[in-house]
Write a protein that holds these residues in place. Structure first.
Motif, PDB file in Angstrom:
ATOM      1  N   LEU A   2       0.712  -1.013   0.114  1.00 60.00           N
ATOM      2  CA  LEU A   2      -0.044  -0.039  -0.057  1.00 60.00           C
ATOM      3  C   LEU A   2       1.112   1.209   0.196  1.00 60.00           C
ATOM      4  CD1 LEU A   2      -2.947   1.070   0.180  1.00 60.00           C
ATOM      5  CD2 LEU A   2      -2.680   0.896   2.523  1.00 60.00           C
ATOM      6  N   VAL A  19       1.538   4.451  -3.175  1.00 63.80           N
ATOM      7  CA  VAL A  19       1.317   5.764  -3.102  1.00 63.80           C
ATOM      8  C   VAL A  19       2.526   6.418  -3.247  1.00 63.80           C
ATOM      9  CG1 VAL A  19       1.100   7.521  -1.253  1.00 63.80           C
ATOM     10  CG2 VAL A  19      -0.640   5.435  -1.239  1.00 63.80           C
ATOM     11  N   LEU A  75      -2.030  12.769   0.177  1.00 64.96           N
ATOM     12  CA  LEU A  75      -2.930  11.625   0.264  1.00 64.96           C
ATOM     13  C   LEU A  75      -2.366  10.399   1.269  1.00 64.96           C
ATOM     14  CD1 LEU A  75      -4.709  11.326  -3.086  1.00 64.96           C
ATOM     15  CD2 LEU A  75      -5.779  12.029  -1.118  1.00 64.96           C
ATOM     16  N   TYR A  76      -0.806  10.685   1.159  1.00 58.44           N
ATOM     17  CA  TYR A  76      -0.378   9.250   1.929  1.00 58.44           C
ATOM     18  C   TYR A  76      -0.846   9.178   3.318  1.00 58.44           C
ATOM     19  CZ  TYR A  76       3.736   6.569   3.958  1.00 58.44           C
ATOM     20  OH  TYR A  76       4.294   5.687   4.576  1.00 58.44           O
ATOM     21  N   VAL A 114      -3.512   9.985   4.412  1.00 60.70           N
ATOM     22  CA  VAL A 114      -4.999   9.922   4.568  1.00 60.70           C
ATOM     23  C   VAL A 114      -5.312   8.252   4.117  1.00 60.70           C
ATOM     24  CG1 VAL A 114      -7.301  10.583   3.304  1.00 60.70           C
ATOM     25  CG2 VAL A 114      -5.739  12.152   4.032  1.00 60.70           C
ATOM     26  N   LEU A 115      -4.446   7.666   3.264  1.00 59.60           N
ATOM     27  CA  LEU A 115      -4.569   6.252   2.994  1.00 59.60           C
ATOM     28  C   LEU A 115      -3.975   5.507   3.596  1.00 59.60           C
ATOM     29  CD1 LEU A 115      -4.445   7.027  -0.883  1.00 59.60           C
ATOM     30  CD2 LEU A 115      -6.443   6.425   0.246  1.00 59.60           C
ATOM     31  N   VAL A 116      -2.717   5.665   4.026  1.00 57.07           N
ATOM     32  CA  VAL A 116      -1.698   4.439   4.558  1.00 57.07           C
ATOM     33  C   VAL A 116      -1.996   4.405   6.188  1.00 57.07           C
ATOM     34  CG1 VAL A 116       0.593   3.859   4.971  1.00 57.07           C
ATOM     35  CG2 VAL A 116      -0.262   4.700   2.752  1.00 57.07           C
TER      36      VAL A 116
END
Length: 102
Positions: A43, A47, A74-75, A77-79
């Protein structure tokens, strides 16, 4: 899998100060099993790799810098929510001290 966007949202860590929450997360991250570590690392790579691709494209397209910045933002927020969710199950529940305990 329940996603947590902050360590404050993890029930086992709500009563702890920030430094202790981070220490507990560090210990829990060390307890992740192989497939969980692999999933988290893949993941992260999904990113990070586009950021470098956009940086390479800056030579021909200056707008790529904005896309690189967007993907970089976004890192967390996603990871991070996925990382917190995977680690939450390895954090022990706090023990309720009764008044009769020495």
């Amino acid at each position: 899998m329940k996603l947590y966007f902050s360590t404050k949202n993890i029930p086992q860590l709500q009563h702890l100060p920030l430094t202790q929450r981070l220490a507990a997360m560090q210990l829990a991250q060390g307890k992740l099993i192989g497939p969980e570590k692999l999933f988290l690392n893949v993941l992260k790579m999904l990113v990070v790799i586009p950021v470098f691709i956009f940086i390479i494209q800056i030579a021909t397209n200056w707008m790529a810098i904005f896309w690189a910045l967007l993907v970089t933002l976004l890192y967390p927020v996603l990871v991070k929510p996925v990382q917190y969710a995977l680690c939450a199950k390895y954090i022990p529940q706090p023990h309720a001290n009764s008044q009769g305990d020495p």
